[in-house]
Design a protein around this motif. Structure first.
Motif, PDB file in Angstrom:
ATOM      1  N   VAL A 198       0.851  -1.193   0.000  1.00 50.33           N
ATOM      2  CA  VAL A 198       0.000   0.000   0.000  1.00 50.33           C
ATOM      3  C   VAL A 198       0.890   1.246   0.000  1.00 50.33           C
ATOM      4  O   VAL A 198       1.898   1.299   0.693  1.00 50.33           O
ATOM      5  N   CYS A 199       0.487   2.246  -0.818  1.00 49.01           N
ATOM      6  CA  CYS A 199       1.237   3.500  -0.872  1.00 49.01           C
ATOM      7  C   CYS A 199       1.081   4.251   0.446  1.00 49.01           C
ATOM      8  O   CYS A 199      -0.029   4.454   0.917  1.00 49.01           O
ATOM      9  N   GLY A 200       2.200   4.639   1.019  1.00 41.89           N
ATOM     10  CA  GLY A 200       2.175   5.366   2.298  1.00 41.89           C
ATOM     11  C   GLY A 200       1.646   6.782   2.173  1.00 41.89           C
ATOM     12  O   GLY A 200       1.434   7.461   3.176  1.00 41.89           O
ATOM     13  N   GLY A 201       1.437   7.229   0.929  1.00 42.16           N
ATOM     14  CA  GLY A 201       0.925   8.581   0.736  1.00 42.16           C
ATOM     15  C   GLY A 201      -0.574   8.591   0.577  1.00 42.16           C
ATOM     16  O   GLY A 201      -1.270   9.358   1.247  1.00 42.16           O
ATOM     17  N   CYS A 202      -1.104   7.736  -0.314  1.00 42.66           N
ATOM     18  CA  CYS A 202      -2.536   7.783  -0.620  1.00 42.66           C
ATOM     19  C   CYS A 202      -3.275   6.533  -0.158  1.00 42.66           C
ATOM     20  O   CYS A 202      -4.488   6.440  -0.311  1.00 42.66           O
ATOM     21  N   SER A 203      -2.540   5.562   0.393  1.00 40.06           N
ATOM     22  CA  SER A 203      -3.137   4.336   0.935  1.00 40.06           C
ATOM     23  C   SER A 203      -3.774   3.431  -0.129  1.00 40.06           C
ATOM     24  O   SER A 203      -4.541   2.527   0.205  1.00 40.06           O
ATOM     25  N   PHE A 222       7.049   5.893  -9.310  1.00 42.50           N
ATOM     26  CA  PHE A 222       5.991   6.792  -8.801  1.00 42.50           C
ATOM     27  C   PHE A 222       4.708   6.018  -8.548  1.00 42.50           C
ATOM     28  O   PHE A 222       4.415   5.055  -9.263  1.00 42.50           O
ATOM     29  N   CYS A 223       3.946   6.427  -7.557  1.00 44.68           N
ATOM     30  CA  CYS A 223       2.642   5.822  -7.287  1.00 44.68           C
ATOM     31  C   CYS A 223       1.719   6.148  -8.458  1.00 44.68           C
ATOM     32  O   CYS A 223       1.648   7.299  -8.890  1.00 44.68           O
ATOM     33  N   ARG A 224       0.987   5.135  -8.939  1.00 46.34           N
ATOM     34  CA  ARG A 224       0.093   5.370 -10.086  1.00 46.34           C
ATOM     35  C   ARG A 224      -1.127   6.201  -9.671  1.00 46.34           C
ATOM     36  O   ARG A 224      -1.801   6.765 -10.509  1.00 46.34           O
ATOM     37  N   SER A 225      -1.403   6.213  -8.369  1.00 46.42           N
ATOM     38  CA  SER A 225      -2.595   6.938  -7.905  1.00 46.42           C
ATOM     39  C   SER A 225      -2.274   8.379  -7.535  1.00 46.42           C
ATOM     40  O   SER A 225      -2.979   9.293  -7.936  1.00 46.42           O
ATOM     41  N   CYS A 226      -1.217   8.574  -6.761  1.00 45.69           N
ATOM     42  CA  CYS A 226      -0.987   9.927  -6.255  1.00 45.69           C
ATOM     43  C   CYS A 226       0.308  10.547  -6.786  1.00 45.69           C
ATOM     44  O   CYS A 226       0.628  11.687  -6.446  1.00 45.69           O
ATOM     45  N   SER A 227       1.042   9.785  -7.586  1.00 44.03           N
ATOM     46  CA  SER A 227       2.293  10.240  -8.241  1.00 44.03           C
ATOM     47  C   SER A 227       3.461  10.483  -7.303  1.00 44.03           C
ATOM     48  O   SER A 227       4.484  11.034  -7.717  1.00 44.03           O
TER      49      SER A 227
HETATM   50 ZN    ZN Z   1       0.039   6.965  -3.662  1.00 46.75          ZN
END
Ligand code: ZN
Length: 237
Positions: A198-203, A222-227
């Protein structure tokens, strides 16, 4: 060669330290503003108490003047009594004197009451003035300590910025510009760990492809959801 993710993490952690220091500087400055506003209220109160005192004193002065006027009139009437010729005039004048004396008695009572009001007003005025003086003293102390704290934090921020620069100098143009861009948008969380997929930025869950990139690739992922820039938690120190 240090891992660029580690360098970015350092840069970010130093940036957050700076933000934390700047925030507490702002909060301390706000404490001073709050105190100033509070003192302004106390000053208005002290001034009001001072005006009240003056008003009560004026009231006493007015009543004492009335008393003197009545006294003068009674004296004048008493003189007139000697030259009066008819009983009717005499009776009218003594009634007038009686009424003036009654007025004086009321005035005397009122003056006594007003004097006790003056005493209260005096006490309140002294209390409000003293409270204001104490508050002003404590504001002075607050300003001194906040100034010292802000100066100290400025030095610390300067040191951290110098340290941060050393790390920034280790970064390539691409990593730095991506970090700066994200740091502007995402604040203190431009680079975040992946914990349990899980991305620690956007979960949001990260894709297997992203996970593979994270494990294999030396380039930024980069996270595909929050970059945000991602790193695997187990890589961290
Ligand atoms: Zn993210």
């Amino acid at each position: 060669m240090i891992d660029k993710i580690d360098v970015l993490k350092r840069v970010q952690s130093l940036k957050n330290k700076i933000s934390g220091l700047e925030t507490s500087q702002e909060l301390r400055k706000r404490d001073v503003q709050k105190k100033k506003a509070q003192i302004e209220k106390e000053r208005v109160l002290a001034e009001k108490k001072q005006e009240e005192k003056i008003e009560v004193q004026k009231d006493i002065d007015r009543k004492e003047l009335d008393l003197k006027t009545n006294e003068g009139e009674i004296t004048k009437y008493n003189v007139q009594l000697n030259s009066i010729k008819t009983n009717k005039e005499y009776s009218a004048l003594t009634t007038e004197i009686g009424s003036k004396k009654a007025d004086m008695s009321i005035l005397e009572d009122e003056i006594l009451n007003t004097m006790s009001r003056l005493e209260t007003a005096n006490q309140e005025c002294v209390k409000a003035t003293e409270a204001l003086k104490n508050e002003e003293e404590s504001l002075k102390n607050l300003i001194n300590s906040v100034d010292a704290e802000v100066k100290e934090a400025d030095i610390e921020i300067e040191n951290i910025k110098n340290e941060q620069k050393k790390y920034i100098d280790l970064l390539d143009e691409h990593s730095l510009s991506n970090y700066n861009r994200l740091a502007n948008i995402k604040g203190g969380k431009a680079i975040v760990p992946v914990v349990g997929n899980v991305c620690g930025g956007c979960s949001m869950n990260i894709t297997t492809q992203t996970l593979n990139e994270l494990m294999g690739n030396k380039e930024l992922v980069f996270c595909r959801s929050c970059s945000r820039i991602l790193y695997l938690e187990e890589n961290s120190d």
